[in-house]
Design a protein around this motif. Structure first.
Motif: not given
Length: 311
Positions: A113-136
């Protein structure tokens, strides 16, 4: 070096601020999430102090008041920003309120929703970083070895990795003696389990932050993506917060998370229309765009004498 007396006075100052606050921080200070809330608070206040900001801050215990009541009694015309809450159900409640004051929620939910930003240590971010490393690394097949009994702790990570991975993922039940070309091995388990596996392949082996413990050896060649502030020592405020009360690595990540929450807060305090910016944070590269906050952890490799950042 800041003394313990200094930190005590700092905490008291935050608690006995005037009745109004420029920044209202909603965190669990009692109950089962109190320790996590305390680590985030210490990281937040350490970064706030280092910044020299004069913004007035008040903390509210989300375990003792519901979100509706907090917004009704604590948010007023003087409030520039709300930081928190931490619990997902509380964030859902904030979204339903459609707040006029900007809110930096400290977790993520499916609703936006507008005006509510969501900041987290989400596992999805860890998975995205690892996936980019695997591609590299040109990994085409990824073998996944999981520690029995920890499946629930890594399920969200696995689902996120599988949903975005370009590599074919195969769950195995025994450690392979060698890896075929362009095949990687992902170890999903704690540090003790990983070290008990015995001799590992010499290259293309990966792990998650779950396998990394402070002061414990890491297999040479192991690659993982994690919160950079735990490894580069460049954040003086985080070092001071840790010195005052040493934590294990899970809570060190929350200290870093709290510090980045303050850095984000500073950006929002500059102006509510400042909706597109990026910076190198304690928890990774952070980008704010179109009402969303993306966090990109850094990836590392254990070498013979040090941990090398992978660029």
């Amino acid at each position: 070096m800041y003394s313990k007396k200094y930190w005590l006075l700092l905490s008291l100052a935050a608690l006995i601020s005037p009745a109004y606050a420029d920044v209202l921080v909603i965190l669990p200070e009692s109950g089962p999430m109190a320790r996590a809330g305390e680590s985030i608070k210490r990281g937040f206040m350490s970064a706030y102090t280092a910044s020299g900001s004069k913004e007035k801050i008040i903390f509210v215990d989300s375990a003792k008041s519901n979100v509706n009541q907090i917004f009704k009694t604590r948010v007023n015309k003087n409030t520039k920003l709300v930081v928190g809450p931490l619990g997902r159900s509380d964030i859902e409640a904030v979204i339903k309120l459609k707040p006029k004051v900007p809110v930096l929620a400290l977790n993520d939910v499916n609703t936006q929703t507008e005006n509510v930003w969501q900041f987290s240590l989400a596992k999805q971010h860890d998975a995205e970083a690892l996936n980019k490393l695997l591609i590299k690394d040109q990994i085409q097949t990824l073998l996944v070895l999981r520690e029995a009994g920890t499946e629930s702790a890594t399920e969200l990570f696995m689902m996120s990795l599988m949903s975005q991975s370009h590599a074919a993922i195969e769950v195995i039940h025994e450690l392979p003696k060698k890896l075929p070309k362009k095949t990687g091995l992902l170890l999903l388990g704690d540090h003790e389990w990983m070290m008990e596996l015995g001799s590992l392949p010499k290259q293309n082996i990966y792990a998650t932050p779950m396998s990394i413990e402070e002061g414990k050896s890491i297999p040479i060649g192991l690659r993982f993506c994690d919160t950079p502030a735990l490894y580069n020592g460049q954040w003086a405020d985080l070092i001071e917060a840790y010195k005052e009360q040493p934590e294990n690595m899970a809570f060190q990540r929350l200290l870093a998370f709290g510090g980045d929450a303050w850095t984000l807060s500073q950006q929002f305090l500059v102006g509510a229309d400042n909706k597109q910016f990026s910076f190198v944070g304690r928890t990774g590269a952070i980008e704010v765009n179109a009402g969303k906050i993306n966090r990109q952890p850094y990836c590392f490799e254990q070498q013979k004498k040090h941990i090398q950042i992978l660029k």
